[in-house]
Design a protein around this motif. Structure first.
Motif, PDB file in Angstrom:
ATOM      1  N   ARG A  79       0.826  -1.214   0.000  1.00 26.84           N
ATOM      2  CA  ARG A  79       0.000   0.000   0.000  1.00 26.84           C
ATOM      3  C   ARG A  79       0.863   1.268   0.000  1.00 26.84           C
ATOM      4  N   VAL A  80       1.849   1.287  -0.906  1.00 25.88           N
ATOM      5  CA  VAL A  80       2.744   2.437  -1.026  1.00 25.88           C
ATOM      6  C   VAL A  80       2.663   2.973  -2.450  1.00 25.88           C
ATOM      7  N   VAL A  81       2.538   4.301  -2.558  1.00 21.20           N
ATOM      8  CA  VAL A  81       2.489   4.989  -3.841  1.00 21.20           C
ATOM      9  C   VAL A  81       3.753   5.836  -3.967  1.00 21.20           C
ATOM     10  N   TYR A  82       4.512   5.599  -5.022  1.00 22.68           N
ATOM     11  CA  TYR A  82       5.732   6.356  -5.268  1.00 22.68           C
ATOM     12  C   TYR A  82       5.478   7.326  -6.413  1.00 22.68           C
ATOM     13  N   VAL A  83       5.573   8.618  -6.140  1.00 21.34           N
ATOM     14  CA  VAL A  83       5.398   9.630  -7.183  1.00 21.34           C
ATOM     15  C   VAL A  83       6.654   9.635  -8.042  1.00 21.34           C
ATOM     16  N   ARG A  84       6.483   9.406  -9.339  1.00 18.52           N
ATOM     17  CA  ARG A  84       7.614   9.328 -10.249  1.00 18.52           C
ATOM     18  C   ARG A  84       7.763  10.565 -11.122  1.00 18.52           C
ATOM     19  N   PHE A  85       6.625  11.225 -11.456  1.00 19.47           N
ATOM     20  CA  PHE A  85       6.674  12.356 -12.384  1.00 19.47           C
ATOM     21  C   PHE A  85       5.381  13.152 -12.264  1.00 19.47           C
ATOM     22  N   ILE A  86       5.513  14.471 -12.398  1.00 24.71           N
ATOM     23  CA  ILE A  86       4.356  15.332 -12.594  1.00 24.71           C
ATOM     24  C   ILE A  86       4.764  16.383 -13.620  1.00 24.71           C
ATOM     25  N   GLY A  87       3.881  16.647 -14.557  1.00 24.90           N
ATOM     26  CA  GLY A  87       4.200  17.629 -15.582  1.00 24.90           C
ATOM     27  C   GLY A  87       3.038  17.863 -16.522  1.00 24.90           C
ATOM     28  N   THR A  88       3.266  18.745 -17.463  1.00 24.79           N
ATOM     29  CA  THR A  88       2.250  19.040 -18.480  1.00 24.79           C
ATOM     30  C   THR A  88       2.178  17.863 -19.453  1.00 24.79           C
ATOM     31  N   HIS A  89       1.180  17.897 -20.314  1.00 26.22           N
ATOM     32  CA  HIS A  89       1.062  16.848 -21.325  1.00 26.22           C
ATOM     33  C   HIS A  89       2.281  16.843 -22.248  1.00 26.22           C
ATOM     34  N   ALA A  90       2.768  18.031 -22.608  1.00 23.33           N
ATOM     35  CA  ALA A  90       3.955  18.118 -23.474  1.00 23.33           C
ATOM     36  C   ALA A  90       5.177  17.514 -22.788  1.00 23.33           C
ATOM     37  N   GLN A  91       5.343  17.786 -21.502  1.00 24.98           N
ATOM     38  CA  GLN A  91       6.457  17.207 -20.753  1.00 24.98           C
ATOM     39  C   GLN A  91       6.295  15.694 -20.634  1.00 24.98           C
ATOM     40  N   TYR A  92       5.070  15.257 -20.407  1.00 20.42           N
ATOM     41  CA  TYR A  92       4.776  13.829 -20.302  1.00 20.42           C
ATOM     42  C   TYR A  92       5.118  13.110 -21.604  1.00 20.42           C
ATOM     43  N   ASP A  93       4.841  13.737 -22.728  1.00 16.19           N
ATOM     44  CA  ASP A  93       5.110  13.124 -24.025  1.00 16.19           C
ATOM     45  C   ASP A  93       6.603  12.881 -24.263  1.00 16.19           C
ATOM     46  N   LYS A  94       7.454  13.554 -23.500  1.00 19.17           N
ATOM     47  CA  LYS A  94       8.903  13.421 -23.676  1.00 19.17           C
ATOM     48  C   LYS A  94       9.520  12.345 -22.779  1.00 19.17           C
ATOM     49  N   ILE A  95       8.713  11.735 -21.926  1.00 12.69           N
ATOM     50  CA  ILE A  95       9.242  10.719 -21.017  1.00 12.69           C
ATOM     51  C   ILE A  95       8.687   9.347 -21.380  1.00 12.69           C
ATOM     52  N   ASP A  96       9.283   8.339 -20.813  1.00 15.39           N
ATOM     53  CA  ASP A  96       8.741   6.985 -20.892  1.00 15.39           C
ATOM     54  C   ASP A  96       8.142   6.682 -19.527  1.00 15.39           C
ATOM     55  N   ALA A  97       6.836   6.757 -19.433  1.00  9.37           N
ATOM     56  CA  ALA A  97       6.143   6.601 -18.148  1.00  9.37           C
ATOM     57  C   ALA A  97       6.402   5.238 -17.523  1.00  9.37           C
ATOM     58  N   GLN A  98       6.770   4.271 -18.337  1.00 11.63           N
ATOM     59  CA  GLN A  98       7.003   2.924 -17.813  1.00 11.63           C
ATOM     60  C   GLN A  98       8.347   2.801 -17.107  1.00 11.63           C
ATOM     61  N   THR A  99       9.282   3.696 -17.427  1.00 13.89           N
ATOM     62  CA  THR A  99      10.624   3.553 -16.834  1.00 13.89           C
ATOM     63  C   THR A  99      11.041   4.727 -15.967  1.00 13.89           C
ATOM     64  N   ILE A 100      10.306   5.809 -15.968  1.00 15.77           N
ATOM     65  CA  ILE A 100      10.722   6.988 -15.195  1.00 15.77           C
ATOM     66  C   ILE A 100      10.656   6.709 -13.701  1.00 15.77           C
TER      67      ILE A 100
END
Length: 100
Positions: A79-100
């Protein structure tokens, strides 16, 4: 749920005044997550219908009226949530959400 790390969410709006409107929605998501008891991806999806469930416990939340994306990794067993990323949609499009 235990959420690690609120500091990642706070840094997003504190480091750039253009994102100050993410403060209240970010804190609202944080408070909601603290009270949640997500045992599976289905529990998250039932709680937040607009989420995207990725592989291996990764979840993408749309916050602030879909202005921002929040990527977390959830360890459902503990029951632990690890925040990995927060950003705009444009910033999100530049990352790999599966590995960040």
């Amino acid at each position: 749920m235990r959420v690690i790390a609120l500091s990642t969410i706070k840094a997003f709006w504190e480091q750039n005044s253009a994102y100050v409107n993410a403060k209240e929605p970010g804190l609202a998501w944080y408070r909601h997550a603290l009270k949640a008891d997500w045992a599976s991806p289905a529990d998250v999806k039932a709680d937040f219908r607009g989420t995207s469930i990725l592989r291996d416990g990764r979840v993408v939340f749309n916050i602030a009226g879909n202005k921002y994306r929040l990527v977390v990794w959830i360890n459902f067993a503990y029951r632990v949530v690890y925040v990995r990323f927060i950003g705009t949609h444009a910033q999100y499009d530049k990352i790999d959400a599966q590995t960040i």
